[in-house]
Design a protein around this motif. Sequence first.
Motif, short mmCIF file in Angstrom:
data_model
loop_
_atom_site.label_atom_id
_atom_site.label_comp_id
_atom_site.label_asym_id
_atom_site.label_seq_id
_atom_site.Cartn_x
_atom_site.Cartn_y
_atom_site.Cartn_z
N ILE A 98 -12.24 -50.10 -67.77
CA ILE A 98 -11.46 -48.95 -67.37
C ILE A 98 -12.43 -47.58 -67.42
O ILE A 98 -12.44 -47.09 -66.65
CB ILE A 98 -10.23 -48.73 -68.14
N THR A 99 -13.01 -47.83 -68.53
CA THR A 99 -13.93 -46.67 -68.65
C THR A 99 -14.79 -46.20 -67.53
O THR A 99 -14.90 -45.27 -66.80
CB THR A 99 -14.94 -46.70 -69.98
N GLY A 100 -15.49 -47.31 -67.14
CA GLY A 100 -16.42 -47.22 -65.86
C GLY A 100 -15.74 -46.67 -64.62
O GLY A 100 -16.23 -45.58 -63.85
N GLN A 101 -14.53 -47.14 -64.42
CA GLN A 101 -13.92 -46.59 -63.17
C GLN A 101 -13.36 -45.18 -63.38
O GLN A 101 -13.28 -44.32 -62.57
CB GLN A 101 -12.56 -47.74 -62.89
N LEU A 102 -12.81 -44.86 -64.60
CA LEU A 102 -12.24 -43.65 -64.74
C LEU A 102 -13.27 -42.51 -64.72
O LEU A 102 -13.27 -41.20 -64.40
CB LEU A 102 -11.57 -43.68 -66.08
N PHE A 103 -14.55 -43.01 -64.98
CA PHE A 103 -15.55 -42.07 -65.11
C PHE A 103 -15.51 -41.35 -63.55
O PHE A 103 -15.91 -40.21 -63.74
CB PHE A 103 -16.87 -42.81 -65.43
N GLU A 104 -15.31 -42.26 -62.83
CA GLU A 104 -15.67 -41.83 -61.29
C GLU A 104 -14.47 -41.02 -60.99
O GLU A 104 -14.54 -39.95 -60.13
CB GLU A 104 -15.35 -42.77 -60.56
N THR A 105 -13.18 -41.11 -61.65
CA THR A 105 -12.07 -40.08 -61.45
C THR A 105 -12.64 -38.69 -61.56
O THR A 105 -12.13 -37.72 -60.87
CB THR A 105 -11.00 -40.32 -62.24
N SER A 106 -13.41 -38.52 -62.61
CA SER A 106 -13.77 -37.24 -62.87
C SER A 106 -14.71 -36.42 -62.03
O SER A 106 -14.85 -35.23 -61.98
CB SER A 106 -14.67 -37.11 -64.20
N HIS A 107 -15.14 -37.18 -60.94
CA HIS A 107 -16.06 -36.53 -60.01
C HIS A 107 -15.12 -36.25 -58.70
O HIS A 107 -15.74 -36.04 -57.62
CB HIS A 107 -17.09 -37.67 -59.50
N LEU A 108 -13.82 -36.41 -58.91
CA LEU A 108 -12.94 -36.15 -57.66
C LEU A 108 -12.96 -34.83 -57.48
O LEU A 108 -13.08 -33.80 -58.43
CB LEU A 108 -11.59 -36.43 -58.05
N SER A 109 -13.20 -34.51 -56.18
CA SER A 109 -13.28 -33.07 -55.83
C SER A 109 -11.86 -32.61 -55.40
O SER A 109 -10.97 -33.44 -55.10
CB SER A 109 -14.21 -32.57 -54.74
N ALA A 110 -11.69 -31.27 -55.23
CA ALA A 110 -10.27 -31.07 -54.90
C ALA A 110 -9.77 -31.61 -53.53
O ALA A 110 -8.56 -31.76 -53.22
CB ALA A 110 -10.25 -29.47 -54.55
N SER A 111 -10.51 -31.98 -52.68
CA SER A 111 -10.16 -32.98 -51.39
C SER A 111 -9.94 -34.36 -51.90
O SER A 111 -9.11 -34.99 -50.80
CB SER A 111 -11.39 -32.69 -50.48
N SER A 112 -10.33 -34.84 -52.89
CA SER A 112 -9.94 -36.24 -53.03
C SER A 112 -8.42 -36.37 -53.31
O SER A 112 -7.81 -35.76 -53.36
CB SER A 112 -10.69 -36.60 -54.41
N THR A 113 -8.37 -37.75 -53.20
CA THR A 113 -6.98 -38.02 -53.29
C THR A 113 -6.29 -38.46 -54.58
O THR A 113 -6.75 -39.36 -55.32
CB THR A 113 -6.96 -39.53 -52.46
N THR A 114 -5.42 -37.47 -54.93
CA THR A 114 -4.62 -37.78 -55.98
C THR A 114 -3.36 -37.47 -55.50
O THR A 114 -3.32 -36.52 -54.56
CB THR A 114 -4.71 -36.89 -56.98
N PHE A 115 -2.19 -38.02 -55.80
CA PHE A 115 -0.96 -37.40 -55.46
C PHE A 115 0.03 -37.68 -56.30
O PHE A 115 -0.02 -38.43 -57.29
CB PHE A 115 -0.71 -37.94 -53.85
#
Length: 616
Positions: free
Chosen positions: A418-435
């Motif tokens: 999970i760590t590795g994957q979540l690390f990437e979440t941190s680089h989400l920019s405002a245009s990225s997809t979270t909803f």
Amino acid sequence: MTNIIQLLPDHVANQIAAGEVVQRPASVVKELLENAIDAGATNIQLLIKDAGKTLIQVADNGKGMSVTDARLSFERHATSKIKLAEDLFQLQTKGFRGEALASIAAIAQVDLKSKTQEEEVGTHIQIKGSEVESQEACVTPTGTVIHVKNLFYNIPARRNFLKSTAVETRHIIDEFQRVALAHSSIAFSMHHNGSEMFQLPISNLRQRIVNIFGSKTNEKLVPVEEETELVNITGFVGKPEFAKRTRGEQFFFVNNRYIKSPYLNHAVTAAFEGLLKDKSYPTYFLFLEVDPKSIDINIHPTKTEIKFDDEHALYAILRSSIKHSLGQFSVAPVLDFNRDSNLDTPYDLETKSAKTPHVEVDRDFNPFQEIKSKSSSGSGFQQRRQAAPPGNWEALYHGLDSKDENNFSKVEFESDAITGQLFETSHLSASSTTFQLQKKYIISPFKNGMILIDQHRAHCRILYEDLLKSITVKAAVSQQLLFPLSLQLNVQETEMLHHLREALEQTGFIFSKMKDAEVEITGIPTLITESEVSILLDQLLSDFENEIPESGFLQTDLLAKSLAKSMAIKAGTQLDTVEQIAIVNGLFACKEPQLTPTNKKIFITLQAEDIEKKFM
Ligand code: ADP
Ligand code: MG
């Protein structure tokens, strides 16, 4: 063989008895107040120092004691209140065991002055560890004044066992309140370390309740009155809309003696059925008058339990009389048979969707155009959190973003995957997809699946760690209020706030006054709005009413937990993408992103394989 059994010397027997009668300073307070009441006093003053550890003093204007009685009162099983075993079943007094004074004198330094109406001079006795040190005539008004100093001075283990000043004070206040509520025809006062905590003049029950719990209590009370052969019930219940989040204000008195009864409490709760919000408890002050023969209170000197002959009948009577009162004061919802059917929506219109009225807005209109200095900083006015532009909102997590990378490397996850994957979440920019799902969860994809975050819980965790940091390390910033906010609390609440004041100020609160029942606030944490302050403090006080942790660390922890819970965004709040990302980033910058401060799961993950399996 020689005989080995011996009778214990009196002072040893007294010390053993004291172990049962005197558990803490509050037990002494209870015994002394009750003795004063039994002596027919109309004015009783309690004075304590250091939560009773240094001094407990009770002065009354009761009937006093003669020289002989004063001396005898310290003997074990010496009582003026019962003579025969039968008397036990028609007790009119609080005391009857004749144990209290003997026990107290075995484990403290006691100083007693007493005088009866008939006598010219009174008696002054000093006694320490069951040993009479002096006895002489003295000048003193009719009545009794008793000082109990340095409780447990000769039993260090017991003395060390005493809890913090805050906890012991709380217990004393509890005992004081119970006695004072049961006797509104007696004037009481209480001082702690020189400051007045209660001043209760002779009054009726309603006024007594208000004098103890604050003026806002008055409008909340619904009278209860019921006379039956088995029991007479009088007193008040609180209107359901004012039900508390804690069991704080629940009092049963049987023949003017405070008791605890889960069974009768259930009867009251049953009467409130359907009227209370989840997890809230009704307030009640209920007095049951029963035939003394039908109860057994001779169980234990300190126990507040009681045995009734006919519990089932009591239950039924109590429940129905409260229901009746609630109904009479039209608190309970009533079925309305006379509803005007003209006001109902016609059936065929019900299914049609409502039309939004058209509104025209002149976007160029600026009401402040005249004003030259467009104060964009507007320091005094903070916008409501929800209304704040996304940029501001993100700023709540200032400091976190900048060192995201550093923090992330420190974060320890249970699973490396999970760590590795979540690390990437941190680089989400405002245009990225979270909803957002159901205005409750934030969904964020990661390389190998997705993560589903409970927004409220996540925010709790973020705020909790932030608050802990500001309380223990560096004070948070606060927003100055334009006008001081004045809160009306009751004396105990103010007392409690006193204990939390320093920590609260570290979180951004600024108190300009905190005295008696008045609290004035001139600054609040930047994360909350003025209108939220009273709810937040209310929640805080009720969290601390349940338990006051001993250690400073646990206190800080509970404070941070309580504030975080109140301040966190709730389920049902719409979040825009920037806010969602701020939550995601903030969460994974936390030391323990998996669990809320109260150990609830914050997020779940769904791996790609799991998803694939579902399609098989
Ligand atoms: P109990 O209250 O069970 O009788 P205590 O040890 O508390 O036993 O008190 C012993 C006796 O001392 C009482 O029965 C009462 O006669 C007398 N006494 C104690 N306190 C007072 C007081 N404040 N005023 C008058 N008499 C008192
Ligand atoms: Mg007594």
